[in-house]
Design an enzyme around this catalytic site. Structure first.
Site, mmCIF file in Angstrom:
data_model
loop_
_atom_site.group_PDB
_atom_site.id
_atom_site.type_symbol
_atom_site.label_atom_id
_atom_site.label_comp_id
_atom_site.label_asym_id
_atom_site.label_seq_id
_atom_site.Cartn_x
_atom_site.Cartn_y
_atom_site.Cartn_z
ATOM 1 N N LYS A 173 32.689 29.881 46.988
ATOM 2 C CA LYS A 173 32.590 29.835 45.533
ATOM 3 C C LYS A 173 31.594 28.771 45.074
ATOM 4 C CE LYS A 173 36.964 29.051 45.254
ATOM 5 N NZ LYS A 173 38.354 28.824 44.794
ATOM 6 N N THR A 205 39.117 23.607 33.269
ATOM 7 C CA THR A 205 38.971 24.381 34.501
ATOM 8 C C THR A 205 40.168 24.223 35.446
ATOM 9 O OG1 THR A 205 37.750 22.547 35.514
ATOM 10 C CG2 THR A 205 36.461 24.257 34.403
ATOM 11 N N GLY A 207 43.079 25.022 37.512
ATOM 12 C CA GLY A 207 43.677 26.256 38.005
ATOM 13 C C GLY A 207 42.734 27.425 38.195
ATOM 14 N N THR A 208 41.431 27.200 38.111
ATOM 15 C CA THR A 208 40.495 28.311 38.271
ATOM 16 C C THR A 208 40.585 28.943 39.658
ATOM 17 O OG1 THR A 208 38.794 26.665 38.758
ATOM 18 C CG2 THR A 208 38.818 27.583 36.547
ATOM 19 N N GLY A 209 40.739 28.109 40.695
ATOM 20 C CA GLY A 209 40.839 28.644 42.056
ATOM 21 C C GLY A 209 42.087 29.485 42.253
ATOM 22 N N CYS A 210 43.212 29.011 41.717
ATOM 23 C CA CYS A 210 44.471 29.762 41.804
ATOM 24 C C CYS A 210 44.338 31.110 41.116
ATOM 25 C CB CYS A 210 45.610 28.977 41.154
ATOM 26 S SG CYS A 210 45.885 27.324 41.802
#
Length: 271
Positions: A173, A205, A207-210
Site C-alpha cells: 500500500k 486516517t 483505521g484505514t488499513g483495517c
C-alpha cells in the site's frame, strides 16, 4: 448471505480494529463474524494499553465460528504475541479456511508499536504462508522485506521479495507516500498490477488499513477475483475518506462511511 470472519483487537473509538471490520463487512452486505484477539484501550490519538485474550479462549472462539457458520473469507488484524498467532494459524489450517486476508498490523497510525519481535518472526513463519493476500503499508513492507522503499520500483521490489519468501500475493500500500495513494499487487505468479488512486487530503486516517483489508475480504467472500476485490475495496475507502466527516480529533474512515455507505450499494443491497 456471504460471511466473513475478522480476527482482531478492539477499538473503543470505533474507527479501527474489530469495530471497523464489522462496519465494513456489514456495509458490503456480508455477515460479519468475530474472534477477539485483544481488548485495546485506544482512540484516534493513540494506544493506552492492551489486554490479550488467553490463547485457549481465542481457540474456543474460533471453534465456535468454524463449527457453526463457516466463513467465506477471513481477515486477520492485530495479533500481538506468539501464542495467539500459533492458535490462529493452527485453527485456520484445521478448518481449511479460505480467502485469508492478512493485515500485518505492526505499528498503529499513531506510531504505537503493536507487535513484539518474537511475534513478528512467528507471524512470518506460521501465518503469512496461509494468506491469499497480505496487505502491508510501506513501513511494514520494509520490515517484512528488509528493503528500503523510496519509489514505485522499491514497492515492486519489496513486494516481490515478500511474495517469494511467503508464497502469498502481496498488496503493498502506498498510502504512506506523500504524492498519492497508489498500491501495487504482486500476485502469486509474480505478476504486477498497479491500483491508482488520488490521495485524499484528510487528517482522519485512523483505521484505514483495517477498513481496506476488511473490504477486500468482504469482496473475496462475495466471489470477486483478487484484483477486482482490491479495486472495489479501494473505491470504497476513497469514498469514506472523501466524505470528510469529522467526529473528533482524528475519526476513522468507517466513521465517515457509516452515514454514507448506502450511496455505494447496488440494486441488491450490497456493494
Amino acid at each position: 448471505m456471504k460471511t466473513a470472519l475478522t480476527i482482531a483487537g478492539t477499538d473503543p473509538s470505533g474507527g479501527a480494529g474489530i469495530q471497523a471490520d464489522i462496519k465494513t463487512m456489514t456495509a458490503h452486505g456480508v455477515f460479519a463474524l468475530t474472534a477477539v484477539t485483544a481488548l485495546v484501550a485506544q482512540n484516534t490519538t493513540g494506544v493506552k494499553s492492551i489486554r490479550e485474550a488467553p490463547p485457549d479462549f481465542l481457540a474456543e472462539q474460533l471453534d465456535c465460528v468454524f463449527t457453526d457458520i463457516f466463513p467465506d473469507a477471513v481477515k486477520t488484524g492485530m495479533v500481538a504475541s506468539v501464542p495467539l498467532i500459533e492458535v490462529i494459524a493452527a485453527k485456520l489450517e484445521e478448518y481449511g479456511a479460505k480467502n485469508i486476508v492478512v493485515d500485518p498490523v505492526m505499528v498503529a497510525t499513531s506510531g504505537d508499536r503493536l507487535i513484539s519481535e518474537d511475534a513478528l518472526e512467528t507471524l512470518k513463519r506460521r501465518l503469512l504462508p496461509l494468506a491469499a493476500v497480505l496487505t502491508p503499508n510501506i513501513p511494514e513492507a520494509e520490515i517484512l522485506s528488509g528493503r528500503s522503499i523510496r519509489s514505485y520500483d522499491g514497492m515492486v521490489s519489496a513486494g516481490k521479495a515478500i511474495q517469494q519468501a511467503f508464497g502469498c500475493a502481496v498488496l503493498c500500500k502506498g498510502g504512506h507516500s506523500v504524492q498519492d495513494a497508489n498500491d501495487v499487487l504482486i500476485d502469486r505468479d509474480g505478476s504486477v498490477c498497479f491500483f491508482l488512486s488520488e490521495r485524499v487530503d484528510n487528517p482522519n486516517t485512523h483505521g484505514t488499513g483495517c477498513t481496506l483489508s476488511s473490504a477486500i475480504a468482504s469482496n473475496l467472500a462475495k466471489g470477486h477475483s483478487l484484483e477486482e476485490a482490491i479495486q472495489r475495496a479501494k473505491q470504497y475507502l476513497f469514498g469514506a475518506l472523501s466524505a470528510m466527516l469529522d467526529l473528533g480529533r482524528g475519526s476513522g474512515p468507517m466513521d465517515h462511511m457509516w452515514d454514507l455507505h448506502s450511496r455505494f450499494l447496488d440494486g441488491e443491497g450490497a456493494l
